[in-house]
Design a protein around this motif. Sequence first.
Motif, PDB file in Angstrom:
ATOM      1  N   SER A 141       3.832 -34.465  48.547  1.00  0.00           N
ATOM      2  CA  SER A 141       4.637 -34.008  47.300  1.00  0.00           C
ATOM      3  C   SER A 141       3.961 -34.389  46.073  1.00  0.00           C
ATOM      4  O   SER A 141       4.410 -33.937  44.941  1.00  0.00           O
ATOM      5  CB  SER A 141       6.055 -35.090  47.533  1.00  0.00           C
ATOM      6  N   ASN A 142       3.001 -35.378  45.945  1.00  0.00           N
ATOM      7  CA  ASN A 142       2.166 -35.828  44.851  1.00  0.00           C
ATOM      8  C   ASN A 142       1.102 -34.851  44.239  1.00  0.00           C
ATOM      9  O   ASN A 142       0.612 -35.093  43.353  1.00  0.00           O
ATOM     10  CB  ASN A 142       2.003 -37.178  44.968  1.00  0.00           C
TER      11      ASN A 142
ATOM     12  N   ASP B 239       0.954 -28.501  42.896  1.00  0.00           N
ATOM     13  CA  ASP B 239       1.002 -28.235  41.435  1.00  0.00           C
ATOM     14  C   ASP B 239       2.392 -28.113  41.161  1.00  0.00           C
ATOM     15  O   ASP B 239       3.264 -27.193  41.776  1.00  0.00           O
ATOM     16  CB  ASP B 239       0.234 -27.214  41.151  1.00  0.00           C
ATOM     17  N   TRP B 240       2.970 -28.804  39.996  1.00  0.00           N
ATOM     18  CA  TRP B 240       4.627 -28.589  39.566  1.00  0.00           C
ATOM     19  C   TRP B 240       5.085 -27.629  39.143  1.00  0.00           C
ATOM     20  O   TRP B 240       6.039 -27.086  39.470  1.00  0.00           O
ATOM     21  CB  TRP B 240       4.448 -29.656  38.756  1.00  0.00           C
TER      22      TRP B 240
ATOM     23  N   LYS C 110       5.636 -25.280  42.232  1.00  0.00           N
ATOM     24  CA  LYS C 110       6.843 -25.695  42.936  1.00  0.00           C
ATOM     25  C   LYS C 110       7.900 -25.140  42.117  1.00  0.00           C
ATOM     26  O   LYS C 110       8.830 -24.556  42.757  1.00  0.00           O
ATOM     27  CB  LYS C 110       6.828 -27.327  43.000  1.00  0.00           C
TER      28      LYS C 110
ATOM     29  N   ILE D 260      11.130 -32.213  41.973  1.00  0.00           N
ATOM     30  CA  ILE D 260       9.822 -32.047  41.479  1.00  0.00           C
ATOM     31  C   ILE D 260       9.152 -33.394  41.170  1.00  0.00           C
ATOM     32  O   ILE D 260       9.832 -34.116  40.234  1.00  0.00           O
ATOM     33  CB  ILE D 260       9.631 -31.445  39.984  1.00  0.00           C
ATOM     34  N   ASN D 261       8.352 -34.057  42.105  1.00  0.00           N
ATOM     35  CA  ASN D 261       8.028 -35.472  42.120  1.00  0.00           C
ATOM     36  C   ASN D 261       6.659 -35.565  40.811  1.00  0.00           C
ATOM     37  O   ASN D 261       5.690 -34.752  40.987  1.00  0.00           O
ATOM     38  CB  ASN D 261       7.586 -35.834  43.223  1.00  0.00           C
ATOM     39  N   LEU D 262       6.852 -36.271  39.882  1.00  0.00           N
ATOM     40  CA  LEU D 262       5.707 -36.629  39.121  1.00  0.00           C
ATOM     41  C   LEU D 262       5.316 -37.910  38.982  1.00  0.00           C
ATOM     42  O   LEU D 262       5.958 -38.735  39.310  1.00  0.00           O
ATOM     43  CB  LEU D 262       6.321 -36.170  37.638  1.00  0.00           C
TER      44      LEU D 262
ATOM     45  N   LEU E 281       8.273 -27.857  32.318  1.00  0.00           N
ATOM     46  CA  LEU E 281       8.788 -27.746  33.834  1.00  0.00           C
ATOM     47  C   LEU E 281      10.388 -27.216  33.671  1.00  0.00           C
ATOM     48  O   LEU E 281      10.662 -26.165  34.267  1.00  0.00           O
ATOM     49  CB  LEU E 281       8.866 -28.892  34.482  1.00  0.00           C
TER      50      LEU E 281
ATOM     51  N   VAL F  17      13.802 -33.449  38.111  1.00  0.00           N
ATOM     52  CA  VAL F  17      12.504 -34.041  38.055  1.00  0.00           C
ATOM     53  C   VAL F  17      12.609 -35.466  38.034  1.00  0.00           C
ATOM     54  O   VAL F  17      13.491 -36.263  37.514  1.00  0.00           O
ATOM     55  CB  VAL F  17      11.923 -33.710  36.543  1.00  0.00           C
TER      56      VAL F  17
ATOM     57  N   ARG G  16      10.205 -38.736  37.868  1.00  0.00           N
ATOM     58  CA  ARG G  16       9.025 -39.429  37.700  1.00  0.00           C
ATOM     59  C   ARG G  16       8.873 -40.777  38.378  1.00  0.00           C
ATOM     60  O   ARG G  16       9.823 -41.498  38.132  1.00  0.00           O
ATOM     61  CB  ARG G  16       8.719 -39.615  35.936  1.00  0.00           C
TER      62      ARG G  16
END
Length: 851
Positions: free
Chosen positions: A587-588, A591-592, A595, A614-616, A628, A642, A644
Amino acid sequence: MPVEEKPVVPQTYTQDQAYDASLKYFKGDDLAARVWVNKYALKDSQGNIYELTPDDMHRRIAGEIARVEKKYPNPMSEDEVFELIKNFKYIVPQGSPMAGIGNPYQVGSLSNCFVIGNDGNSDSYGGIMKIDQEQVQLMKRRGGVGHDLSHIRPKSSAVNNSALTSTGIVPFMERYSNSTREVAQDGRRGALMLSVSINHPDAEDFIDAKMEQGKVTGANVSVRIDDEFMNAVKNNGSYTQKYPVFSKEPKFQKDIEADKLWKKIVHNAWKSAEPGILFWDTVINESVPDCYADLGYKTVSTNPCGEIPLCPYDSCRLLAINLYSYVEDPFTDKAQFNFELFKKHIGAAQRIMDDIIDLELEKIDNILAKIDADPENEEIKAVEKNLWLNIRQKAYEGRRTGIGITAEGDMLAGLGIRYGSKEGIDFSVDIHKTIALAAYRASVDTAKERGAFSIFESDREKDNPFILRLKEADEKLYYDMLEYGRRNIALLTIAPTGTTSLMTQTTSGIEPVFLPVYKRRRKVNPNDKNARVDFVDEVGDSWEEYVVFHHRFKEWMRAKGHDTDKNYSQEELDKLVKLSPYYQATSNDVDWLSKVKMQGAVQKWIDHSISVTINLPNDVDEELVGKLYLEAWEAGCKGVTVYRDGSRSGVLISNEEKKEEEAETTGGNFPLKRPEVLTADVVRFQNNKDKWIAFIGLVDGRPYEIFTGFADDEEGILIPRWVNEGYIIKARNEDGTSRYDFQYENKRGYKTTIEGLSHKFNPEFWNYAKLISSTLRHGMSIDNVVDLINSLQLDSESINTWKNGVVRALKRFIADGTVAKKEKCTNCNSSNLIYQEGCLTCKDCGSSKCG
């Protein structure tokens, strides 16, 4: 004389018996066994357990499905249903259906999701209170609830009561949030989604509401954003907010700079993971049920995780297909996906989902019968009764289903395809297109035998984009649907599968693997000759460190001849991961933007929506979050979340408060001026047979101050054992001196305050606490603070005991040498949490919550 038969007494099992048998069933998977026993094993209100393993549960469910099947032509047998659902291999009823089907000990619904609302968009106090009552009634039956606040008039609007002007949306957000926190559902809180249109004049207040500490903590919040606003953002234009929203003759309107409000949304999402975004024009335009909007099916909000947009009083039941089980010869050169078996099982799953609607109607009838039998006044019962009558009507008319998936990440890995790659996205789209066509085919075939949903009209749907995609992909399906109708108004979703994926032992939902391998620590008794002690901490506790492999990563290891029992070094583990199909696919890693594009592409084949995160990493800037979001809108996503890393931790403060703090900050970021109110963790422990308690005040999830002393005795502080968080409030005594109070919410939602922590603790403890708090406030790292405390040379035995207690309390905030996230599991107090599919899930006990 005839022999009188004795009543059959059902077999019961102890918690340990069920756990031991389930542990064997799950091949030693402690987490899966505990989750099943605690959440899904059949039990009564006294805690008696009636099922030994999931085989018993699956027999219970199969028997009920088969009973419904007998009402219709060509019924499936109990054994046929059992073969589809056993071992969590192919078809997995989720959550409420798993716990509730065939459960005689619980008067509850089988629906996972509800949306409620007022006819005619009433914003009277009566209408607002009615929604509050309905929300509570649904949550006590285990359902997650959503409703929209766009009908409430903006603040300072004229009202015909003694207040003269409206208070706006935010106070009602807090009311609904508090109601959610009051309702316990089998040991868990309710789940709530509050939404509002960006067109509402109070939208900015709504967006900021959760940024104030301790506010609206019982709800997820999402903003319904229309295309006009998004275009204004892209073109740096203005946007007109109105009340009533989108009215041609508004009572109130104002022009705003779209980009300025957009940046507020992006900042708050970057800061705190909320608000979520719902691209509302996409939701409505793509919605098949909205073809029947004039008949009461106008979508107004979503369930708490956003994957089921609904009209008022509609509900949905969820079921997941385990994608990994259709990969033949996984992790080998022969690996392939069995599409024929997959399509056959989707057809069966859709039929089972339709059966579950019949079972839900029976459950609602039981709820209505219980309401009628309750001794309460009819006037008091009216709201609850009308609520369930409305829900029954929608379930009967529309017969909505929610077929989803789990194990998408493992499916791709098993086929040797990297998650997030172009090949991976293309294959996922093929999978979800197959599901859509097979499920809609099954709904048409079921309509031939059982009849279409009662308000079906093909003309209403002829211009719907989703229906037109089905027509382009399979014309025969489309024309059969024109002739026979369809059994269900809408069919598909991708919902969170937190506990489901623990029992399927796969990746969750559409998400990639979180980590293929990670380490856990387990406290051990050093006197046990079989214990392995990997390290001893500063207070003398002994720990074993052990490696946890993701189940399917372990399967890959076996397929490639790697030893799964070896005690690997970190370097060896890194090399293993690099060789596997999970490499650069966590998940990390994904590429965001890829996804987001994947979500938009898959969304084209899902008539409801998708719960995905979306994991950042923590260090990304706000600009990326905005990029995003724009990409998600343009890709055709219906919503986006999202997260973070670390952004949900700590005290959230308003921008004004933040500016005040920054203005008074010296020496870089430290020391921070102390806010009047701090969120606080409560930590209990035992030292030398004495019971101790610590109150740890937090700023942005980091310890800022600590007060520790004796608990539960005449000289200490007595608070309920279940209290593990609250607030430390800086107050003043009558003589002007300062004091620190602790405040927490009791189980009824009322605030209880313990005044003067400084007077409750030993003065010597208090003085050292001030010294240690000062080092925390100046930004010293937690591990260095721990080292400092350990180095203190103190004469008194009691103060040394206290010193060890402070160390133990602070060490909870150290994870592998860094500061851990403040957020902890409400079930087991672990910090080993991940954020997926809009839900926070504990990797140690399996507990999950949305928001």
